[in-house]
Design a protein around this motif. Structure first.
Motif, PDB file in Angstrom:
ATOM      1  N   MET A 112       0.838  -1.190   0.000  1.00  0.00           N
ATOM      2  CA  MET A 112       0.000   0.000   0.000  1.00  0.00           C
ATOM      3  C   MET A 112       0.879   1.248   0.000  1.00  0.00           C
ATOM      4  O   MET A 112       1.946   1.276   0.621  1.00  0.00           O
ATOM      5  N   THR A 113       0.410   2.282  -0.701  1.00  0.00           N
ATOM      6  CA  THR A 113       1.125   3.548  -0.789  1.00  0.00           C
ATOM      7  C   THR A 113       0.590   4.533   0.241  1.00  0.00           C
ATOM      8  O   THR A 113      -0.625   4.598   0.478  1.00  0.00           O
ATOM      9  N   ILE A 114       1.505   5.296   0.853  1.00  0.00           N
ATOM     10  CA  ILE A 114       1.086   6.327   1.803  1.00  0.00           C
ATOM     11  C   ILE A 114       0.107   7.284   1.125  1.00  0.00           C
ATOM     12  O   ILE A 114       0.326   7.742   0.009  1.00  0.00           O
ATOM     13  N   GLY A 115      -0.987   7.547   1.814  1.00  0.00           N
ATOM     14  CA  GLY A 115      -2.032   8.397   1.265  1.00  0.00           C
ATOM     15  C   GLY A 115      -3.230   7.638   0.746  1.00  0.00           C
ATOM     16  O   GLY A 115      -4.288   8.230   0.500  1.00  0.00           O
ATOM     17  N   ASN A 116      -3.078   6.298   0.592  1.00  0.00           N
ATOM     18  CA  ASN A 116      -4.214   5.487   0.144  1.00  0.00           C
ATOM     19  C   ASN A 116      -5.333   5.500   1.185  1.00  0.00           C
ATOM     20  O   ASN A 116      -5.076   5.525   2.396  1.00  0.00           O
ATOM     21  N   ARG A 117      -6.556   5.472   0.700  1.00  0.00           N
ATOM     22  CA  ARG A 117      -7.716   5.386   1.580  1.00  0.00           C
ATOM     23  C   ARG A 117      -8.070   3.929   1.830  1.00  0.00           C
ATOM     24  O   ARG A 117      -8.100   3.100   0.918  1.00  0.00           O
TER      25      ARG A 117
END
Length: 405
Positions: free
Chosen positions: A358-363
């Protein structure tokens, strides 16, 4: 000379590049979202492969890109979503690949269950769940309880419901009616027992069982995978019976070539099929196979894309360690801001490693399936049991950080 990949699994791209290089091929990845492969791409030299940005759900656009590639020798597809389009494109370009009709069958979980029941390979059949107020009653009457409701073309354990009683069944039917499905809603019996996945390789109709992963699911109501370990140490006679059984399943489904990831429940009456995936397993399954078998199994993927019998079909394997991995989930929804505790992994046995998903900022909108996974902890040991203990221990100190709701 070029081998194209129509998308790929999140992990394993580096192994595939190495396998293509060994075969004297240049790998070209066609993708609609290269961010999916950020971890793998970050570990490769910038010129290690070609990446073509294209809407991979647009078959005509993909065909146009394939036509532009120099000396296209093969097409690889290792995902469920693109299994059928990949088979159709391979046939269109005269390349080796799965039979499109077999791919269409395997991608339809309803068709597979009905087919296996008809051939005496499953004790239960499945039905398509209609819209309307009579749906729950039809499931109770035709399938019985407990029952599993799921998307016939679903992936990553999304849109799966387990109903033990009539109240849960009605709630599942109502919730499913509000979901966007990739296929159609089906209902099938729930089979009680531990979950496993058989990792296989087939060529010209002959199947080799490479090994079996144990698989740990979450507690109800979530239906998501939590951990896996490889290889499960079945007694020789049981393993031989499993190999014969899974070979029959794949033959009935029309799967005559390629990897397969066959999930099954080992019930009190014997193995029961959950689903057939006409590909190598996802998450860290491919990496576990490479490490434990002591070989780059992606070389077999390249061989088959070139129309060659894979050496892995008869190769002596098993010189590596056992491998286990744990999927790490947050305990709340919100915006993903990072992971705490990764720096402590080095203090645990088994050489635990962190693989981000997962990428930082993903909801994070839901915790119910694998889409909420923030990353994976992988560890090694002499046996699958010990590897799983190590992976669980190491993952216990890794905590996703989520902000808001």
């Amino acid at each position: 000379m070029t081998i194209a990949a129509l998308e790929a699994l999140t992990f394993g791209l580096g192994r595939l590049v190495t396998a293509a290089d060994r075969a004297g091929q240049r790998l070209c990845l066609l993708t609609g979202d290269r961010d999916i492969y950020r971890h793998e791409l970050s570990r490769l030299d910038p010129g290690a492969l070609d990446v073509v940005d294209v809407d991979t759900r647009d078959t005509a656009a993909c065909a146009a890109e394939l036509e532009r590639l120099p000396e296209l020798d093969g097409l690889i597809n290792s995902t469920d979503t693109w299994l059928l389009p990949g088979a159709e494109l391979a046939a269109r370009f005269g390349l080796a690949g799965p039979d499109p009709e077999a791919a269409r069958t395997i991608r339809d979980k309803l068709a597979v269950r009905v087919l296996m029941h008809r051939h005496g390979l499953s004790r239960g059949t499945a039905i398509a769940v209609p819209d309307g107020s009579s749906a729950a009653e039809l499931v109770r009457r035709e399938v019985g309880l407990p029952a599993v409701l799921k998307d016939s073309a679903g992936t990553s354990s999304r849109n799966v419901w387990l109903a033990h009683d009539e109240d849960q069944l009605r709630a599942a039917v109502d919730e499913a009616a509000g979901r966007r499905l990739f296929g159609r809603l089906l209902a099938e019996p729930f089979f009680a027992g531990p979950l496993y996945s058989a990792e296989t390789l087939t060529w010209a109709g002959r199947t080799r069982l490479l090994g079996v992963h144990s698989r740990q699911l979450s507690r109800h109501p979530h239906v998501r995978e939590e951990a896996a370990a490889f290889p499960v140490a079945f007694p020789d006679a049981d393993r031989a019976e499993l190999e014969q059984w899974v070979s029959r399943l794949l033959a009935v489904a029309g799967h005559r070539g390629g990897f397969a990831h066959v999930e099954f429940v080992l019930t009190a009456e014997g193995p029961e099929l959950v689903e057939i995936n006409g590909r190598i397993g996802g998450a860290m399954v491919g990496e576990a196979l490479c490490r434990s078998l002591g070989t780059n199994v992606y070389e077999a993927m390249v061989d088959m894309a070139l129309g060659k019998e894979p050496e892995l079909l008869d190769a002596t394997t098993g010189s590596g360690p056992a491998v286990a991995f744990v999927l790490v989930y947050p305990d709340r929804t919100g915006t993903f801001t990072g992971v705490a505790g990764i720096e402590r992994l080095a203090g645990f046995p088994g050489g635990p490693e962190w693989y981000p998903t997962m990428t930082i900022g993903n909801r994070i909108e839901s915790l119910g399936d694998q889409r909420a996974c923030t990353g994976i902890v992988l560890a090694e040991a002499a046996t699958a049991e010990l590897a799983l203990h190590r992976a669980l221990s190491a993952a216990g100190g890794v905590h996703p950080v989520v902000f808001g709701n």
